[in-house]
Design a protein around this motif. Structure first.
Motif, PDB file in Angstrom:
ATOM      1  N   SER A   1      39.044 -18.603  19.343  1.00 15.99           N
ATOM      2  CA  SER A   1      39.304 -18.324  17.797  1.00 15.99           C
ATOM      3  C   SER A   1      39.808 -16.743  18.535  1.00 15.99           C
ATOM      4  CB  SER A   1      38.128 -18.478  16.850  1.00 15.99           C
ATOM      5  OG  SER A   1      37.000 -18.723  18.241  1.00 15.99           O
ATOM      6  N   SER A   2      39.045 -16.483  19.694  1.00 16.28           N
ATOM      7  CA  SER A   2      39.285 -15.233  19.545  1.00 16.28           C
ATOM      8  C   SER A   2      40.490 -14.435  19.679  1.00 16.28           C
ATOM      9  CB  SER A   2      38.451 -14.448  21.277  1.00 16.28           C
ATOM     10  OG  SER A   2      38.706 -13.153  21.656  1.00 16.28           O
ATOM     11  N   THR A   3      40.445 -13.415  19.222  1.00 21.48           N
ATOM     12  CA  THR A   3      41.890 -12.399  18.924  1.00 21.48           C
ATOM     13  C   THR A   3      41.700 -10.803  19.607  1.00 21.48           C
ATOM     14  OG1 THR A   3      41.529 -11.763  16.368  1.00 21.48           O
ATOM     15  CG2 THR A   3      42.537 -14.070  16.539  1.00 21.48           C
ATOM     16  N   GLU A   4      41.016 -10.603  20.472  1.00 24.53           N
ATOM     17  CA  GLU A   4      41.232  -9.611  20.608  1.00 24.53           C
ATOM     18  C   GLU A   4      41.593  -9.261  22.069  1.00 24.53           C
ATOM     19  OE1 GLU A   4      38.112  -7.581  19.940  1.00 24.53           O
ATOM     20  OE2 GLU A   4      37.635  -8.775  18.150  1.00 24.53           O
ATOM     21  N   ASP A   5      42.069  -7.712  21.392  1.00 25.74           N
ATOM     22  CA  ASP A   5      42.830  -7.413  22.247  1.00 25.74           C
ATOM     23  C   ASP A   5      43.044  -8.074  24.169  1.00 25.74           C
ATOM     24  OD1 ASP A   5      44.410  -6.876  20.174  1.00 25.74           O
ATOM     25  OD2 ASP A   5      44.135  -4.951  20.768  1.00 25.74           O
TER      26      ASP A   5
ATOM     27  N   ARG B   1      45.852 -19.740  19.397  1.00 27.50           N
ATOM     28  CA  ARG B   1      44.680 -19.034  18.589  1.00 27.50           C
ATOM     29  C   ARG B   1      44.514 -20.345  17.715  1.00 27.50           C
ATOM     30  NH1 ARG B   1      44.268 -14.956  13.501  1.00 27.50           N
ATOM     31  NH2 ARG B   1      42.113 -15.773  13.322  1.00 27.50           N
TER      32      ARG B   1
END
Lengths: 153, 880
Positions: free
Chosen positions: A96-100, A116
């Motif tokens: 669920s992480s959308t961190e660069d 994702r």
């Protein structure tokens, strides 16, 4: 030949949703679920509760969550890539992480894809379907030859 | 010749009585010794006044050049004197020696002429030509005058030195001078001829004629004349001695023979006697004269017979000197020697003669004693002459020249307080003309109030009978002619003149100095009162000043450190800093440095130094002045501030991490809600009635909205968490591209775009995109209901800072709520009116802040809004 999908997921809801999505798209594979990073490695290297498992039988695809108890997903990925036995296994980061930061790290460590977990079941199921079709059906690979017992001396 | 010199001579003479005669006799040796500086003084035969004066002046003058010249002159005189006295027994040789010596020393042809025929005739007796190496057989010049016929000759014989007497043959032309004499026809220049009197004890012996001939003949200058006269005096003395020697030889009596025999035992004593320099007298215990030489007879004016007939030396002694004489006789009887002393004798004619006398018993068997007597009358006279000369200086031109060239105003005041002499500087300083001030009382130069009562009154000093003001410096108040008063410094000296005591004052206007002193005192007070340490350092690193602030700050008292090297107070690495300060200051730069300095008790003080170069009065770099401010407290506060900032930032980061993980963790259950609601509605739709289906739809919609909020929150926190990189970004191009993309995403949407070209800024490219995207989305959103939407991007100068803006003609806002524009999730419009997550402007603000900039909005309800923001080139310390 039936493949194996190793699902590394600690969240029961997500596990359920993933299994449901896999079922829905009728993936031709056995799904093995482990709840943390350490268990994932146990499975892959036939240690711990998986002692005796044939390590030559690699999963067709590993679906790896990043946010895991004990051993994090990125660390699991790193261990997989650093071991001769497992370095060629397909690993898809499903998170669920959308961190660069996470995407870059996963890429650097050699994940095959970064997917994702989408909001809403239909969208999520669709993503899972595309994934499995691609990695299990479209993607060509050298078949894993199970050594014949007769060849053993 | 001062009293002190006399005492010194006395002491010298006292050292040995038997040596006395020999030493005194050998005057030439003594003079040599004097000119070499081996002895302090020499006593001369009474008649050698000019020489005595030379010696006196030699002693008196301090200028080395003059002294050197004099000592050279003295050497010449000494040599001449020695030569002359050595020829005493050979009269013709003496005369030749005189002619040659005079000729050589004055670089002139010399003729020696002596009186004969009872003084009626002047006759040439010896001559020497200028430049003649070997005179061969010098012949006397054929000169013969009848004295009475020639006034110039008579004047010279009477004691007047004549410069350039008439060219009167035969003396002038010298037709019979020895070979080598120059052609005399060419004698035209003045002062090339000189006649010098030859006189001894008031008697004229003759004259010396000097001539410089030839085309290049130089006149006789003052020094030539002076030297020539001195040599002439010596020549006269030698001639006198030689003639009395000759006379003595022919008229020697039996008694004189005995006296001779007595002194002959001692050859030097004999020579002394013969030279006539010292009177010698042999007396019995009652002072009756047994023997006396001619010199002594000449001194006292008695004939030998008169003395031998029973005149006692005690009788010749004036009453006031009797006591000393009696004591001397007692001393003689007791120890055989009487110390050298000064006394006077009464001459036969009643006049006094001052003498220096030393005595000793003649031998053990007799009660007789021998005394050596030197006539010092002329010397005493000379002292008076010198004093007189000094007095005369007051009026002479040289003195006036000195007066005028003096840098100070000079005023001389007579004993009655009248001003007698002023110089030009005085006129300038006081505004009085010379004519109007001479003769006026000194008080005119002083303010009324200070007259009389004020102890620092110039008049009191000048008039006070007992005050000898020589060398004193006084600070007084002066008054100009126009009545203005000003501070003066007066330096007084008194001069005794024949007309009484004069007080001369050098007066200096010290207004500037006083003002400077006052300024300095004020500055010193400021320096002293300063809490900052103010330290002066010389070029070699020595501490030259150390104020009270420095004492308090560093604990070292000024008297411990002034004069020491600054490096001795510092650890070596700090000492190197000091050397660097000097180097930089030498180039004229003022430095500001923050560093630490140790205190006496070993603490380190954080100081802020201001280091300025110091220049001396002539503008040369002479050192540095260091102002040190204790910034320990400031540093501490800074640290506190920094700590606080760190803490705040840490808290901020923690908060961001927290919000990130909360958002992240919220997503999972939310996805569950969403997914299962979807599954439910997809799988069991038929089993739900319309109301059930509606509720499920509401659940889904709420979950979806919450998902969006979480995403927004995450993106906001991402702005805060990620590193900011800086690149030059063409904001104009970025705005244009983004606006186009956003418009394209909404089919059918149009807007007028007014974009100023080439607006560049330095910022994070990713954040730049987010910034532009959010602002443009905002603008598009609020202009969506406009018929002719218009969006502008540009830059203006606000308070000197380049300020970007994004302006729209949309819904605008009420300025009363401007403060809530940038608060996350605060909306100024109802969600149904304008869809939005309420996070766009908060993100924009965070991006601007992360670049050290400012952002604000201006709006009118239904009149559009403008968002301004700045992007400094460097973030001003917001982030470290």
């Amino acid at each position: 030949m039936m493949g194996t999908i190793l699902l590394v997921e600690d969240n029961a809801l997500d596990e359920e949703l993933t299994l449901r999505a896999l079922t829905k798209c009728a993936v031709p594979a056995e799904v093995v679920v482990v709840r943390d990073g350490a268990s994932a490695l146990d499975y892959l290297f036939a240690t711990g509760v998986y002692v005796g498992r044939d390590t030559s039988q690699l999963p067709t695809m590993v679906l790896l969550d990043l946010n895991l108890p004990r051993l994090g997903g990125l660390e699991v990925l790193e261990r997989i890539r650093n071991d001769e036995r497992t370095k060629r296994v397909t690993v898809v980061v499903l998170t669920s992480s959308t961190e660069d930061h996470d995407i870059l790290q996963a890429n650097a460590l050699g994940s095959n894809a970064y997917v994702r977990k989408l909001m809403g079941f239909a969208a999520f199921a669709d993503a899972i379907r595309v994934l499995t079709v691609f990695w299990l059906t479209l993607n060509e690979r050298i078949p894993v030859r199970k050594p014949s017992p007769t060849l053993r001396p | 010749v001062t009293e002190l010199d006399l005492q010194r001579e006395n002491a010298w003479l006292r050292s040995s009585n038997t040596e006395l005669a020999g030493r005194l006799g050998d005057a030439t040796q003594a003079l040599d010794a004097l000119s070499r500086g081996e002895v302090d003084a020499v006593i001369f035969e009474a008649s050698t006044t000019p020489l005595l004066l030379r010696a006196a002046q030699l002693e008196a003058r301090r200028e080395s050049a003059e002294r050197l010249r004099m000592s050279q002159q003295l050497r010449v005189i000494a040599e001449a004197s020695r030569e002359f006295s050595s020829a005493t027994g050979d009269y013709p040789r003496l005369l030749d020696a005189i002619a040659r010596r005079l000729s050589e020393e004055t670089r002139a042809t010399c003729a020696v002429c002596l009186l004969s025929d009872n003084g009626q005739t002047l006759e040439g007796v010896a001559g020497h030509s200028a430049g003649a190496q070997s005179p061969g057989e010098p012949r006397p010049p054929a000169i013969r005058y009848t004295v009475a016929d020639h006034a110039e000759v008579q004047a010279t014989l009477d004691g007047t030195m004549l410069v350039d007497p008439p060219l009167d043959p035969p003396l002038a032309r010298e037709p019979t001078l020895p070979v080598g004499s120059a052609a005399t026809d060419e004698i035209t220049a003045e002062r090339c001829r000189l006649w010098l009197p030859l006189r001894l004890r008031g008697q004229s012996l003759g004259l010396l004629a000097l001539l410089r001939a030839g085309p290049n003949a130089q006149p006789f200058d003052d020094q030539d004349r002076e030297l020539a006269q001195i040599l002439a005096d010596h020549a006269a003395l030698a001639i006198g001695n030689a003639s009395s020697y000759a006379t003595e030889r022919t008229t020697r009596t039996a008694a004189e023979k005995a006296a001779k025999a007595l002194v002959a035992a001692e050859s030097r004593l004999s020579r002394l006697s013969e030279s006539g320099l010292v009177g010698i007298v042999v007396v019995d215990d009652r002072g009756r004269v047994d023997e006396a030489n001619d010199a002594f007879l000449a001194m006292v004016g008695y004939s030998r017979d008169e003395l031998l007939a029973g005149v006692s030396l005690i009788d010749m002694t004036p009453p006031e000197w009797q006591d000393g004489t009696t004591k001397a006789l007692e001393q003689l009887a007791a120890v055989g020697v009487a110390a050298v002393r000064e006394k006077q004798y009464t001459r036969k004619d009643g006049t006094r003669v001052s003498v220096l006398i030393g005595s000793s018993t003649l031998d053990a068997e007799t009660t007789k004693s021998i005394s050596f007597v030197v006539d010092i009358t002329e010397r005493k006279l000379a002292q008076a002459v010198i004093a007189q000369l000094r007095d005369d200086h007051v009026a002479n031109a040289t003195f006036r020249g000195l007066l005028e060239s003096a840098p100070d105003a000079m005023v001389a005041v007579a004993g009655n307080g009248a001003i007698v002499l002023v110089n030009g500087q005085f006129e300038n300083l006081f505004g009085y003309g010379r004519d109007e001030i001479i003769g006026r009382p000194i008080e005119i130069l002083m303010p009324d109030r200070s007259r009389g009562a004020d102890p620092a009154n110039l008049a009191l000093y000048v008039r006070g009978p007992d005050i000898r003001p020589t060398g004193q410096r006084l600070e007084l108040c002066g008054r100009r002619k126009d009545g203005t008063e000003f501070p003066i410094e007066v330096s007084l000296s008194s001069v005794e003149t024949s007309t009484g005591r004069l007080v001369s004052s050098a007066i200096r206007d010290i207004s500037d100095r006083k003002a400077a002193e006052e300024r300095q005192a004020r500055l010193a007070a400021i320096v002293d009162a300063s809490d900052d340490a103010i330290i002066g350092k010389a070029l070699d690193g020595r501490i030259t000043s150390w104020n009270r602030g420095a004492e308090l700050m560093f604990g070292f008292p000024a008297n411990e450190v002034v004069g020491t090297l600054i490096s001795s107070l510092l650890p070596s690495e700090r000492a190197r800093e000091e050397a660097g300060y000097l180097e930089v200051a030498a180039r004229g730069a003022v430095q500001h440095v923050e560093t630490t300095r140790p205190t006496k008790d070993g603490r380190a003080v954080d100081v802020s130094l201001t280091i300025s170069p110091v220049h001396d009065a002539r503008g040369r770099f002479a050192g540095i002045a260091v102002v040190a401010r204790d910034v320990t407290e400031k540093k501490r506060r800074e640290l506190v501030t920094v700590d606080a900032l760190d803490a705040a930032m840490a808290a901020n980061r923690e908060l961001e991490t927290f919000s990130y993980s909360v958002a992240h963790d919220l997503r999972s259950p939310l996805r569950g809600i969403n997914a299962f609601a979807e599954l439910l509605i997809g799988t069991y739709r038929d089993q739900l009635d319309a109301e059930g289906q509606d509720w499920l739809q509401r659940i889904l919609a709420s979950a979806t909205r919450m998902g969006m909020l979480i995403e927004a929150l995450l993106s906001l926190s991402r702005v805060a968490r990620n590193e900011v990189t800086r690149e030059a970004v063409d904001l104009s191009a970025l705005v244009r591209a983004t606006a186009a993309r956003l418009l394209a995403a909404e089919p059918g949407r149009t807007a007028e775009l007014v974009i100023e070209d080439h607006l560049w800024a330095t910022l994070d490219p990713g954040l730049a995109l987010a910034l532009v995207e959010n602002l443009l989305s905002n603008a598009l959103k609020f202009t969506s209901k406009r018929a002719a939407p218009r969006i502008e991007f540009g830059a203006v100068q606000r308070a000197g800072v380049r300020t970007f803006f994004v302006r729209d003609n949309g819904a605008g806002f009420d300025m009363a709520f401007a403060s809530k524009l940038f608060v996350p999730f605060q909306r100024l419009h109802v969600a149904e009116e304008f869809a939005g997550r309420g996070i766009g402007l908060a993100t924009v603000q965070r991006i601007v802040h992360r670049h050290g900039g400012k952002i604000w909005g201006e709006g009118i309800v239904e009149g559009g809004s403008t968002f301004y923001f700045t992007l400094p080139l460097r973030p001003d310390g917001v982030l470290r």
